[in-house]
Write an enzyme that holds these catalytic residues in place. Structure first.
Site, PDB file in Angstrom:
ATOM      1  N   SER A   1       0.828  -1.197   0.000  1.00 44.14           N
ATOM      2  CA  SER A   1       0.000   0.000   0.000  1.00 44.14           C
ATOM      3  C   SER A   1       0.868   1.256   0.000  1.00 44.14           C
ATOM      4  CB  SER A   1      -0.888  -0.005   1.251  1.00 44.14           C
ATOM      5  OG  SER A   1      -1.830   1.038   1.215  1.00 44.14           O
ATOM      6  N   PRO A   2       0.416   2.321  -0.665  1.00 44.19           N
ATOM      7  CA  PRO A   2       1.168   3.581  -0.604  1.00 44.19           C
ATOM      8  C   PRO A   2       1.157   4.121   0.825  1.00 44.19           C
ATOM      9  CG  PRO A   2      -0.961   3.909  -1.666  1.00 44.19           C
ATOM     10  CD  PRO A   2      -0.797   2.437  -1.485  1.00 44.19           C
TER      11      PRO A   2
ATOM     12  N   CYS B   1       3.064   7.089   3.251  1.00 40.58           N
ATOM     13  CA  CYS B   1       3.958   8.244   3.294  1.00 40.58           C
ATOM     14  C   CYS B   1       5.131   7.977   4.234  1.00 40.58           C
ATOM     15  CB  CYS B   1       3.206   9.491   3.729  1.00 40.58           C
ATOM     16  SG  CYS B   1       2.047  10.098   2.494  1.00 40.58           S
TER      17      CYS B   1
ATOM     18  N   ALA C   1       2.206   8.731  -1.526  1.00 43.94           N
ATOM     19  CA  ALA C   1       1.589   9.826  -2.267  1.00 43.94           C
ATOM     20  C   ALA C   1       2.686  10.752  -2.777  1.00 43.94           C
ATOM     21  CB  ALA C   1       0.622  10.587  -1.365  1.00 43.94           C
TER      22      ALA C   1
ATOM     23  N   GLN D   1       1.879   6.537  -6.821  1.00 43.45           N
ATOM     24  CA  GLN D   1       0.617   7.189  -6.501  1.00 43.45           C
ATOM     25  C   GLN D   1       0.775   8.688  -6.732  1.00 43.45           C
ATOM     26  OE1 GLN D   1      -1.026   7.816  -2.410  1.00 43.45           O
ATOM     27  NE2 GLN D   1      -2.655   6.431  -3.115  1.00 43.45           N
TER      28      GLN D   1
ATOM     29  N   TYR E   1      -7.841  14.306   0.604  1.00 40.23           N
ATOM     30  CA  TYR E   1      -6.953  15.141  -0.194  1.00 40.23           C
ATOM     31  C   TYR E   1      -7.730  15.724  -1.382  1.00 40.23           C
ATOM     32  CZ  TYR E   1      -3.563  13.085   2.938  1.00 40.23           C
ATOM     33  OH  TYR E   1      -2.903  12.696   4.072  1.00 40.23           O
TER      34      TYR E   1
ATOM     35  N   ARG F   1      -7.345   5.387  -6.378  1.00 34.79           N
ATOM     36  CA  ARG F   1      -7.695   5.119  -4.969  1.00 34.79           C
ATOM     37  C   ARG F   1      -8.800   6.070  -4.552  1.00 34.79           C
ATOM     38  NH1 ARG F   1      -4.283   3.777   0.507  1.00 34.79           N
ATOM     39  NH2 ARG F   1      -4.477   1.715  -0.452  1.00 34.79           N
TER      40      ARG F   1
ATOM     41  N   GLY G   1      -0.686  -2.718   4.041  1.00 37.87           N
ATOM     42  CA  GLY G   1       0.032  -1.529   4.452  1.00 37.87           C
ATOM     43  C   GLY G   1       0.901  -1.773   5.673  1.00 37.87           C
ATOM     44  N   ARG G   2       0.341  -1.574   6.869  1.00 40.06           N
ATOM     45  CA  ARG G   2       1.146  -1.597   8.094  1.00 40.06           C
ATOM     46  C   ARG G   2       1.900  -2.906   8.295  1.00 40.06           C
ATOM     47  NH1 ARG G   2      -3.115   1.862   9.311  1.00 40.06           N
ATOM     48  NH2 ARG G   2      -2.531   3.769  10.442  1.00 40.06           N
TER      49      ARG G   2
END
Length: 363
Positions: free
Chosen positions: A23-24, A26, A59, A101, A185, A233, A329-330
């Site tokens: 997963s993207p 940051c 991102a 992304q 966003y 997304r 992700g995590r």
């Protein structure tokens, strides 16, 4: 045969080696002006080494004001593409598919990094004017730079910024371009009536509020090669039940319009547009049902996110047809080699490539 977590996935003419996507996330680790650093190469490269099918950047801002923080990744110049090229080369060398992304933070821009407090930056502190569909700043934040309502020139410029950023991403060697329209966003801000009170063709009803995202998706698709996929997304819901807001049913309605604009896969997340959000539950697979609802309404592929931490859990998503990608992700922050360990747990080590340097650890 039923597809499983380690079945290849072909989208257009791009074949992904398995159904695990990073997963993207940051990293807030650029030193200056959004240029990729050694941190990004090691962070992304280790997940490719770890067996993931798709490795996606965080991102990545299409223009300087689109960064969440001054330390965010960017792709608004050729220099940015040059800094990213070694990373895509390494990801490809490890057999993974590289993805970027493309993003603009809108009114949630101009902040310090999370570990520095996520505080709004004033102009005196290096902050900048933020852009949004309406001149309403993100709530409960004092001292930030002004939020300006975008005019038509700004809107047209944004579409061009995404297209040019996609061209630079292609020059950098990326296989997949994802348009970020989630988590409060800028593109999500246009979708939601919570943040969009415009009365022009980019506001008002569903058609007006979705127009910009459809135009951006089409612009990215136009410059992206026919053999490579475009993802989008989205946040499936604002989670603001007490006011008019963006809902799961809106997202399901949007799905086929994004596919028509050129999206091959819809990456379904949720929330982020307002701090008063009320997420009904979290935990394992807590957002998967939103991906399923989108899939019911479109022929585009879908990716599921949220609380995916276990190999059998990720495998079941694919086997049961709940999603086409398990977007992790995590767990990838805790375990860069999640896919290799998943293959061990699922008895699929013959279907992954363990680097020769690491094979002693997987015998």
């Amino acid at each position: 045969m039923t597809d499983d977590l380690f079945a290849p996935l072909t989208i257009r003419e791009t074949t992904v080696r398995n159904r695990v996507m990073v997963s993207p996330m940051c990293q807030y680790s650029c030193d200056t002006d959004g240029l990729a650093t050694d941190w990004h190469e090691v962070h992304l490269g280790s997940r490719a080494t770890g067996g993931a099918g798709i490795v996606m950047t965080e991102a990545t801002a299409v223009e300087p004001r689109g960064r969440i923080t001054p330390n965010d990744l960017g792709i608004w110049s050729d220099e940015h593409a040059e800094a990213l090229a070694p990373i895509t080369d390494f990801i490809a060398d490890r057999g993974a598919t590289s993805a970027i992304q493309l993003a603009h933070a809108g009114r949630k821009a101009s902040k310090t990094r999370p570990w520095d407090g996520s505080d709004p930056l004033s102009p005196d502190e290096g902050g900048w004017e933020t852009l949004a569909p309406s001149a309403t700043p993100y709530p409960y934040e004092e001292g930030r730079a002004e939020t300006r309502k975008m005019d038509r020139d700004d809107v047209d410029g944004l579409v061009e910024d995404f297209a040019v950023a996609a061209e630079r991403a292609l020059d950098a060697g990326f296989d997949v371009a994802e348009v970020h329209a989630a988590h409060g966003y800028l593109l999500h801000e246009f979708l939601s009536p919570v943040t969009n009170d415009r009365d022009d063709e980019y506001g008002g009803d569903f058609e007006g509020r979705t127009r910009l995202l459809r135009e951006v998706t089409a612009a990215v698709r136009e410059v992206w090669p026919d053999d490579r996929p475009v993802f989008v997304r989205v946040s499936a819901s604002d989670w603001l039940p007490d006011r008019e807001s963006w809902t799961v049913e809106d997202t399901a309605r949007l799905g086929p319009l994004l596919a028509e604009a050129g999206a091959d896969l819809i990456d379904v997340s949720s929330g982020g547009v307002h701090p008063d959000q009320q997420i009904p539950q979290t935990g394992p697979n807590y957002q998967v049902r939103y991906a399923e609802r989108v899939a019911e309404n479109t022929d585009a592929l879908v990716g599921a996110v949220g609380g995916i931490t276990e190999p059998a859990q990720a495998d079941a998503l694919i086997r049961n047809g709940r999603a086409d990608l398990a977007i992790v992700g995590r767990e990838h922050l805790r375990d860069p080699y999640f896919a290799l360990h998943a293959a061990e747990a699922l008895g699929a080590t013959d279907r992954v490539e363990v680097p020769v340097q690491y094979r002693r650890g997987f015998q």
